[in-house]
Write a protein that holds these residues in place. Sequence first.
Motif, PDB file in Angstrom:
ATOM      1  N   ASP A   2      15.680  58.672 -76.110  1.00 12.39           N
ATOM      2  CA  ASP A   2      17.019  58.607 -76.689  1.00 12.39           C
ATOM      3  C   ASP A   2      18.202  57.990 -75.725  1.00 12.39           C
ATOM      4  N   ASN A   3      18.138  58.107 -74.618  1.00 14.86           N
ATOM      5  CA  ASN A   3      19.047  57.697 -73.689  1.00 14.86           C
ATOM      6  C   ASN A   3      19.074  57.413 -72.209  1.00 14.86           C
ATOM      7  N   LEU A   4      19.913  57.081 -71.173  1.00 12.50           N
ATOM      8  CA  LEU A   4      19.719  56.674 -69.984  1.00 12.50           C
ATOM      9  C   LEU A   4      19.019  57.613 -69.178  1.00 12.50           C
ATOM     10  N   GLY A   5      19.184  58.773 -69.500  1.00 13.51           N
ATOM     11  CA  GLY A   5      18.465  60.012 -68.796  1.00 13.51           C
ATOM     12  C   GLY A   5      16.942  59.827 -68.868  1.00 13.51           C
ATOM     13  N   ASN A  37      17.695  65.060 -68.076  1.00 11.99           N
ATOM     14  CA  ASN A  37      17.863  65.665 -68.999  1.00 11.99           C
ATOM     15  C   ASN A  37      19.083  65.521 -69.912  1.00 11.99           C
ATOM     16  N   ASN A  38      19.701  64.572 -69.535  1.00  8.70           N
ATOM     17  CA  ASN A  38      20.934  64.157 -70.350  1.00  8.70           C
ATOM     18  C   ASN A  38      22.047  64.951 -70.354  1.00  8.70           C
ATOM     19  N   LYS A  39      22.171  66.005 -69.179  1.00  7.07           N
ATOM     20  CA  LYS A  39      23.309  66.879 -69.079  1.00  7.07           C
ATOM     21  C   LYS A  39      24.346  66.325 -68.237  1.00  7.07           C
ATOM     22  N   TYR A  40      24.138  65.175 -67.568  1.00  5.78           N
ATOM     23  CA  TYR A  40      24.973  64.580 -66.509  1.00  5.78           C
ATOM     24  C   TYR A  40      25.142  63.050 -66.322  1.00  5.78           C
ATOM     25  N   ASN A  41      26.224  62.343 -66.565  1.00  4.82           N
ATOM     26  CA  ASN A  41      26.028  60.940 -66.738  1.00  4.82           C
ATOM     27  C   ASN A  41      26.270  60.390 -65.238  1.00  4.82           C
ATOM     28  N   PRO A  42      25.448  59.766 -64.742  1.00  7.73           N
ATOM     29  CA  PRO A  42      25.409  59.032 -63.147  1.00  7.73           C
ATOM     30  C   PRO A  42      26.801  58.126 -62.987  1.00  7.73           C
ATOM     31  N   SER A  43      27.565  58.463 -61.714  1.00  4.89           N
ATOM     32  CA  SER A  43      28.521  57.090 -61.830  1.00  4.89           C
ATOM     33  C   SER A  43      27.874  55.811 -61.344  1.00  4.89           C
ATOM     34  N   THR A  44      28.634  54.985 -61.596  1.00  6.60           N
ATOM     35  CA  THR A  44      28.157  53.653 -61.245  1.00  6.60           C
ATOM     36  C   THR A  44      27.513  53.331 -59.997  1.00  6.60           C
ATOM     37  N   GLN A  45      28.096  54.008 -59.001  1.00  7.85           N
ATOM     38  CA  GLN A  45      27.304  53.716 -57.717  1.00  7.85           C
ATOM     39  C   GLN A  45      26.005  54.597 -57.658  1.00  7.85           C
ATOM     40  N   LEU A  46      25.799  55.798 -58.427  1.00 12.34           N
ATOM     41  CA  LEU A  46      24.901  56.514 -58.212  1.00 12.34           C
ATOM     42  C   LEU A  46      23.786  55.958 -58.948  1.00 12.34           C
ATOM     43  N   CYS A 247      35.206  45.962 -60.127  1.00 12.84           N
ATOM     44  CA  CYS A 247      36.055  46.832 -59.544  1.00 12.84           C
ATOM     45  C   CYS A 247      36.537  46.631 -58.199  1.00 12.84           C
ATOM     46  N   GLU A 248      35.569  46.206 -57.242  1.00 14.88           N
ATOM     47  CA  GLU A 248      35.649  45.973 -55.865  1.00 14.88           C
ATOM     48  C   GLU A 248      36.571  44.419 -55.755  1.00 14.88           C
ATOM     49  N   ARG A 249      36.475  43.642 -56.632  1.00 14.44           N
ATOM     50  CA  ARG A 249      37.539  42.510 -56.461  1.00 14.44           C
ATOM     51  C   ARG A 249      38.760  42.624 -57.351  1.00 14.44           C
ATOM     52  N   ARG A 250      38.890  43.595 -57.977  1.00 18.35           N
ATOM     53  CA  ARG A 250      40.022  44.255 -58.667  1.00 18.35           C
ATOM     54  C   ARG A 250      40.132  43.266 -59.901  1.00 18.35           C
ATOM     55  N   LEU A 251      39.452  42.893 -60.458  1.00 22.49           N
ATOM     56  CA  LEU A 251      39.367  41.851 -61.596  1.00 22.49           C
ATOM     57  C   LEU A 251      39.465  42.433 -62.760  1.00 22.49           C
ATOM     58  N   LYS A 252      40.481  41.871 -63.628  1.00 20.95           N
ATOM     59  CA  LYS A 252      40.935  42.693 -65.007  1.00 20.95           C
ATOM     60  C   LYS A 252      40.031  42.119 -66.099  1.00 20.95           C
ATOM     61  N   ILE A 253      38.983  42.733 -66.141  1.00 21.20           N
ATOM     62  CA  ILE A 253      38.096  42.476 -67.130  1.00 21.20           C
ATOM     63  C   ILE A 253      37.639  43.835 -67.730  1.00 21.20           C
ATOM     64  N   LYS A 254      37.671  43.839 -69.004  1.00 18.38           N
ATOM     65  CA  LYS A 254      37.234  45.055 -69.974  1.00 18.38           C
ATOM     66  C   LYS A 254      35.834  45.352 -69.463  1.00 18.38           C
ATOM     67  N   HIS A 255      35.685  46.611 -69.044  1.00 17.39           N
ATOM     68  CA  HIS A 255      34.339  47.035 -68.497  1.00 17.39           C
ATOM     69  C   HIS A 255      33.395  47.454 -69.749  1.00 17.39           C
ATOM     70  N   SER A 256      32.102  47.106 -69.621  1.00 17.88           N
ATOM     71  CA  SER A 256      31.303  47.702 -70.666  1.00 17.88           C
ATOM     72  C   SER A 256      30.991  49.286 -70.013  1.00 17.88           C
ATOM     73  N   ASN A 257      30.721  50.428 -71.066  1.00 15.92           N
ATOM     74  CA  ASN A 257      30.676  51.393 -70.692  1.00 15.92           C
ATOM     75  C   ASN A 257      29.086  51.593 -70.597  1.00 15.92           C
ATOM     76  N   ILE A 258      28.508  52.199 -69.198  1.00 15.03           N
ATOM     77  CA  ILE A 258      27.049  51.994 -69.140  1.00 15.03           C
ATOM     78  C   ILE A 258      26.523  53.032 -70.154  1.00 15.03           C
ATOM     79  N   HIS A 259      27.141  54.271 -70.639  1.00 14.21           N
ATOM     80  CA  HIS A 259      26.405  55.346 -71.475  1.00 14.21           C
ATOM     81  C   HIS A 259      26.536  55.314 -72.748  1.00 14.21           C
TER      82      HIS A 259
END
Length: 278
Positions: A2-5, A37-46, A247-259
């Motif tokens: 079903d998803n990322l998990g 088990n899809n109970k927690y969404n990892p951060s970008t870095q994780l 994010c690190e380069r502080r660019l103004k681009i609309k992020h795609s949501n990972i989840h």
Amino acid sequence: MDNLGDILRETRISHQLSQIETSDNTCSQSTLSEIENNKYNPSTQLLIDLCQRMSISFEEIILAQNFKVCRDIQLNKRISTLYNAHNYQDLNLFLVRKRVLADVQTDKHTQAYYFYLSLCALHLDHKLDHTKELIKLSLASSNNSRKQTTLTRLGNIILAYIYSKQNLRSSSIQQIKMALNNIENVKYEENLNIIYFVAALSYFQISRYKPALDMVRRGINFSQRNASAFMLINNFYLLAYIKKTVCERRLKIKHSNIHKYSNKKIRKLPATVFYKTV
């Protein structure tokens, strides 16, 4: 699936890693369990850390289905085995054997032959000009074909990637467009998933972050629309990596949501498809 998990769990299993091994120096085992088990969404870095822990790489180009280089079934099996094992040194030596060369008979064989040689060159000597010439020979072998085959598209997108590493932006973008030409309307093959990933990677190489993010999004949607898990983990990894860079380069681009892209049902596939990497 079903998803990322689910995708992360299947990737871990395909690598024969336990939760303890995967979470070591990355997160707690309980956190990894909640993610799977899809109970927690990892951060970008994780997500990046977990992918790196499972040896997901941007450098390897693995195929869902290999191509025939010659008529002999056993020779083709040997080529596929060496390639899938990333054993480029032995593969390169095998390809130049007289027995293999003598059995390369058709234009399709020739195209596949130079395609594999080009990838060996890319990984063994990193001489981009040599790799570029080999992939051009592969593409030249398809000139008699009226149909743009999956192998031709792969040749175009590998050439785009090489151009991007040489910072030849216009040439890279041109090859990306050729690789993607009418791709949504052709008969689906899982190797087509690679096109979107390498296109995104090529855009990323030339610092075109918005097209890179859009290409990852299209690649994830393309995979899910065709009920395939092949290259999904790679796309999620690249998506997270691009987002981190932006994010690190502080660019103004609309992020795609990972989840947001991982909520469609995907058919259950053999675990081996989850670790094929670029």
